[in-house]
Write an enzyme that holds these catalytic residues in place. Structure first.
Site, PDB file in Angstrom:
ATOM      1  N   ASP A   1       0.861  -1.189   0.000  1.00  0.00           N
ATOM      2  CA  ASP A   1       0.000   0.000   0.000  1.00  0.00           C
ATOM      3  C   ASP A   1       0.894   1.235   0.000  1.00  0.00           C
ATOM      4  O   ASP A   1       2.121   1.115  -0.101  1.00  0.00           O
ATOM      5  CB  ASP A   1      -0.977  -0.020   1.202  1.00  0.00           C
ATOM      6  CG  ASP A   1      -2.329   0.576   0.817  1.00  0.00           C
ATOM      7  OD1 ASP A   1      -2.356   1.764   0.444  1.00  0.00           O
ATOM      8  OD2 ASP A   1      -3.331  -0.139   0.882  1.00  0.00           O
TER       9      ASP A   1
ATOM     10  N   GLU B   1      -4.972   1.001   9.527  1.00  0.00           N
ATOM     11  CA  GLU B   1      -4.486   2.376   9.772  1.00  0.00           C
ATOM     12  C   GLU B   1      -4.423   2.662  11.271  1.00  0.00           C
ATOM     13  O   GLU B   1      -3.467   3.256  11.765  1.00  0.00           O
ATOM     14  CB  GLU B   1      -5.423   3.404   9.133  1.00  0.00           C
ATOM     15  CG  GLU B   1      -5.382   3.463   7.616  1.00  0.00           C
ATOM     16  CD  GLU B   1      -6.476   2.633   6.977  1.00  0.00           C
ATOM     17  OE1 GLU B   1      -6.865   1.587   7.561  1.00  0.00           O
ATOM     18  OE2 GLU B   1      -6.943   3.004   5.883  1.00  0.00           O
TER      19      GLU B   1
ATOM     20  N   GLU C   1      -9.640   2.980  -5.358  1.00  0.00           N
ATOM     21  CA  GLU C   1      -9.208   4.326  -4.998  1.00  0.00           C
ATOM     22  C   GLU C   1      -7.955   4.789  -5.746  1.00  0.00           C
ATOM     23  O   GLU C   1      -6.925   5.057  -5.138  1.00  0.00           O
ATOM     24  CB  GLU C   1      -8.971   4.403  -3.471  1.00  0.00           C
ATOM     25  CG  GLU C   1     -10.236   4.110  -2.680  1.00  0.00           C
ATOM     26  CD  GLU C   1     -10.032   4.124  -1.172  1.00  0.00           C
ATOM     27  OE1 GLU C   1     -10.953   4.529  -0.458  1.00  0.00           O
ATOM     28  OE2 GLU C   1      -8.952   3.715  -0.695  1.00  0.00           O
TER      29      GLU C   1
ATOM     30  N   HIS D   1      -2.836   3.202  -4.477  1.00  0.00           N
ATOM     31  CA  HIS D   1      -2.268   2.641  -3.237  1.00  0.00           C
ATOM     32  C   HIS D   1      -0.858   2.106  -3.469  1.00  0.00           C
ATOM     33  O   HIS D   1      -0.507   1.025  -2.998  1.00  0.00           O
ATOM     34  CB  HIS D   1      -3.189   1.550  -2.668  1.00  0.00           C
ATOM     35  CG  HIS D   1      -4.454   2.108  -2.063  1.00  0.00           C
ATOM     36  ND1 HIS D   1      -4.478   2.697  -0.822  1.00  0.00           N
ATOM     37  CD2 HIS D   1      -5.718   2.186  -2.543  1.00  0.00           C
ATOM     38  CE1 HIS D   1      -5.724   3.101  -0.557  1.00  0.00           C
ATOM     39  NE2 HIS D   1      -6.490   2.804  -1.584  1.00  0.00           N
TER      40      HIS D   1
HETATM   41  C1  TNX Z   1     -10.934   1.885   1.859  1.00  0.00           C
HETATM   42  S1  TNX Z   1     -11.671  -0.958   1.107  1.00  0.00           S
HETATM   43  C2  TNX Z   1      -9.859   1.186   1.345  1.00  0.00           C
HETATM   44  C3  TNX Z   1      -8.697   0.925   2.217  1.00  0.00           C
HETATM   45  C4  TNX Z   1      -8.858   1.567   3.568  1.00  0.00           C
HETATM   46  C5  TNX Z   1     -10.265   1.338   4.052  1.00  0.00           C
HETATM   47  C6  TNX Z   1     -10.515   1.813   5.448  1.00  0.00           C
HETATM   48  C7  TNX Z   1     -10.682  -0.585   0.023  1.00  0.00           C
HETATM   49  C8  TNX Z   1     -10.695  -1.447  -1.126  1.00  0.00           C
HETATM   50  N1  TNX Z   1      -9.905   0.516   0.155  1.00  0.00           N
HETATM   51  O1  TNX Z   1      -7.522   1.349   1.579  1.00  0.00           O
HETATM   52  O2  TNX Z   1      -7.928   1.008   4.443  1.00  0.00           O
HETATM   53  O3  TNX Z   1     -11.152   2.005   3.183  1.00  0.00           O
HETATM   54  O4  TNX Z   1     -11.770   1.342   5.934  1.00  0.00           O
END
Ligand code: TNX
Length: 533
Positions: free
Chosen positions: A193, A475, A331, A268
Site C-alpha cells: 500500500d 491504519e 481508490e 495505493h
Molecule cells: C478503503 S476498502 C480502502 C482501504 C482503507 C479502508 C478503510 C478498500 C478497497 N480501500 O484502503 O484502508 O477504506 O476502511
C-alpha cells in the site's frame, strides 16, 4: 428455538453443543465418548497426517499421547478418520461425525472435509483442550452426536492489511490458525500500500529496502486540515522474505487455507513509487507515505510500468500456489493521469474514452497475463468502472451493488461490503469507551445478520456469489493485540454466516454458543472484545 434444537430437547438431550460455526445438522444422543490412554486414532494412509495432527493437538492439555495407526480396524475405543468415495454429496469440505460412547468416526469425501470434522471434534471437548499445559481434573468427554455438515459458501475469507501496520510472521500464522478454527478457507493478505511494501521481490530489491519503511506515522485521526497533523517520529516497517512466505504458505496449506496475495495497482502504490520513482507520473522522489487516506500518487500507465507489475506478479505466482491473485484497483484518483502527457498519449494511442478506461486497460493487461499463467485476477469493485476484464473476480466493498452488477455480467463475486464486513469499524456506539478506530459502527448482531446473496439476484445469478470475507484495515490498528480485539468475536459471527445454512442461523442460539467459544479463544490467547452489549 430452531427445529434442530427443539428436536434435541424433545429427545431428552442437551441443546446443540457449542460449536462455532454451527453445523448444518446435529442430532444429540445420550452418553459420551471419553478420551483415555488406550484410545487409538485410526486413519487411511491418505489421512495419516491429519491423524497425527489431531494426536499432537490433543496431547498438551490431556497429557495423553494417543497412538495413530494406519489401516487398522475401527473397533471399540478408536477415533476413525477416513475418506469415503460414496460421500460425493458432501463435496470437498463436508463431513460426517458420528460419536458413540464406544467409538468415534469422521468420514468425508475429501481431506478438507476430514479436517473440518476434526475441528468440530476439538470443539466438542471442553474448552480447556485448547490449553498448552496439562489440565488436571478435566474429564475429556465428547458428547454422543451425529453430525452431517457441509458449508453454505465456498469462499469463507478473512483479510489482513499488513501494509499500514506490519504484523509479524507469527501473528500471520495465528490468524491462519484462527481462520481454520472457524472453518474459514481463504486468507487475503494485503501486502502492499502507500504506507509500506511488505513482500520481498528479488528483481526489485528497493521495494523492501526502501518501500518497507516509513519515517514516522500520523498520530490519531487524520484532520481535514493538514497543518494540524502530528507525527510520532518513530520509524515503522518490516517485510516478509520469500522464505517467510514459503513457510506461511505451507502453514496455510496444512490447514486447508488458500492465501490470496494482494499487490495493489495502479493506486495505493506510493511505497513502490518511493522505491522506484520512474513508476510514478511526475518523476519526483516521494517518501513512503506517513499519513492515511486516498493518495493522489498512482503508478503511471506506461509499458515499462506494466512490465514491472507483471514481473512482480511472476514472483508472486512463484510463491503462492492458489488460483487467485489480487491486484487491488481501488481508490486510484485520476488527477495525475489527466495531467500526464504519457497517460494522455496512451489514451489516444489505444483509442480509449478516458482515464477510467485506461485503468480498465491496465487491469486487462494483468488479467491476460495472470490468465495465461493459469491464474485468476481478483480486484476491488472499481475494476468494474473501466470495462471489466474478462476473467476477473470482483470484491464488492462499496456496498453490494458492484457485486450485483458483476454477478449479472457472469463474473464471480466475493461480498466484502463495508456495512457488514469491515472490522476496522467501531464495535460499540459508545466510541469513547473503545480504542480509536477509523469510524463507522459494526456491532456483532449486524455482522450476524449479513446475507451475502442480495435478494435482487436470480437463482442463476446468485451462483456467482462465491461467499464473503471480513476485512481488517490497519491504519488505526498498531499491533496484533489490537487486531485481535477488532476481529473477535465479529469473525465468529461472519464464519457462521458463511458456513451455516441460512435457515439454521439464530442469533440467540449463536450468543449462547459464543459464551463457550470465547473460553476457547481465551485459552488460545486471543484478545477478543468481551460481550457487553
Ligand atoms: C478503503 S476498502 C480502502 C482501504 C482503507 C479502508 C478503510 C478498500 C478497497 N480501500 O484502503 O484502508 O477504506 O476502511
Amino acid at each position: 428455538m430452531s427445529i434442530v434444537a427443539v428436536l434435541a430437547v424433545a429427545l431428552g438431550g442437551d441443546s446443540i453443543p457449542a460449536i462455532v460455526p454451527r453445523p448444518a445438522h446435529v442430532t444429540v444422543q445420550p452418553g459420551a465418548f471419553t478420551l483415555r490412554t488406550a484410545t487409538v486414532i485410526v486413519t487411511d494412509r491418505a489421512l495419516r497426517g491429519l491423524g497425527e495432527r489431531l494426536a499432537d493437538d490433543l496431547f498438551p492439555a490431556t497429557g495423553l499421547r494417543l497412538a495413530v495407526r494406519t489401516g487398522a480396524p475401527a473397533g471399540t475405543g478408536t477415533i476413525a478418520i477416513r475418506l469415503d468415495s460414496s460421500l460425493a454429496r458432501l463435496g470437498e469440505e463436508g463431513y460426517l461425525l458420528d460419536v458413540r460412547p464406544s467409538r468415534l468416526a469422521i468420514r468425508a469425501y475429501r481431506a478438507a472435509g476430514a479436517f473440518y470434522g476434526i475441528e468440530t471434534l476439538r470443539q466438542l471437548l471442553p474448552p480447556a483442550i485448547f490449553r498448552q499445559a496439562e489440565m488436571t481434573g478435566v474429564a475429556w468427554r465428547i458428547p454422543a452426536v451425529a453430525i452431517e455438515d457441509v458449508p453454505r459458501f465456498a469462499w469463507r475469507g478473512v483479510h489482513l492489511d499488513v501494509a499500514r501496520h506490519f504484523m509479524p510472521k507469527e501473528f500471520v500464522k495465528k490468524v491462519i490458525d484462527l481462520a481454520a478454527l472457524h472453518k474459514l478457507n481463504r486468507f487475503h493478505w494485503h501486502l502492499t500500500d502507500d504506507q509500506g511494501w511488505r513482500l520481498e521481490i528479488k528483481q526489485y530489491p528497493r521495494l523492501t529496502q526502501v518501500g518497507a519503511w516509513r519515517r514516522e506515522t500520523l498520530i490519531g485521526r487524520k484532520d481535514q486540515d493538514s497543518t494540524k497533523w502530528r507525527f510520532d517520529g518513530q520509524p515503522h516497517g518490516g517485510f516478509y522474505t520469500q522464505d517467510d512466505v514459503r513457510e506461511i504458505v505451507a502453514y496455510a496449506r496444512a490447514r486447508f487455507v488458500t492465501i490470496v496475495p494482494e499487490i495493489e495497482m495502479p493506486g495505493h502504490s506510493q511505497a513502490a513509487i518511493a522505491a522506484y520513482p520512474e513508476l510514478g507520473n511526475r518523476g519526483d522522489t516521494l517518501p513512503v507515505w506517513t499519513a492515511w487516506g486516498v493518495d493522489q500518487n498512482i503508478l503511471n500507465p506506461g509499458e515499462a510500468t506494466i512490465q514491472f507489475a507483471q514481473n512482480v506478479l511472476s514472483e508472486v505466482m512463484g510463491l503462492f500456489p492458489g488460483p487467485w491473485i489480487h491486484t487491488g484497483g481501488d481508490e486510484a484518483p485520476k488527477a495525475q493521469w489527466k495531467a500526464s502527457p504519457l497517460a494522455q498519449a496512451r489514451i489516444r494511442e489505444l483509442g480509449l474514452k478516458d482515464e477510467e478506461a485506461l485503468q480498465g486497460y491496465f487491469t486487462r493487461r494483468m488479467d491476460e497475463f495472470l490468465t495465461s499463467h493459469g491464474r485468476r485476477l481478483i480486484g476491488w469493485d472499481e475494476i468494474l468502472e473501466g470495462g471489466l476484464a474478462p476473467n476477473a473476480v470482483v470484491m464488492s466493498w462499496r456496498g453490494v451493488d458492484g457485486g450485483i452488477a458483476a454477478a449479472r455480467a457472469g463474473h464471480d463475486v466475493v461480498m466484502t461490503p463495508g456495512s457488514h464486513t469491515y472490522f476496522d469499524h467501531y464495535q460499540s456506539s459508545d466510541t469513547a469507551a473503545e480504542p480509536l478506530a477509523i469510524g463507522g459502527f459494526l456491532p456483532l448482531d449486524t455482522v450476524y445478520a449479513f446475507e451475502p446473496v442480495p435478494p435482487a439476484l436470480t437463482a442463476a445469478e446468485a451462483r456467482y456469489v462465491l461467499g464473503a470475507q471480513g476485512q481488517l484495515w490497519t491504519e488505526y490498528i498498531p499491533d496484533p493485540k489490537r487486531a485481535e480485539y477488532m476481529v473477535f468475536p465479529r469473525l465468529c459471527a461472519l464464519a457462521e454466516v458463511l458456513w451455516t445454512p441460512r435457515e439454521a442461523r439464530d442469533y440467540a442460539d449463536f450468543t449462547r454458543r459464543l459464551a463457550t467459544h470465547l473460553e476457547r479463544l481465551a485459552a488460545l490467547d486471543v484478545n477478543f472484545r468481551p460481550i457487553t452489549n
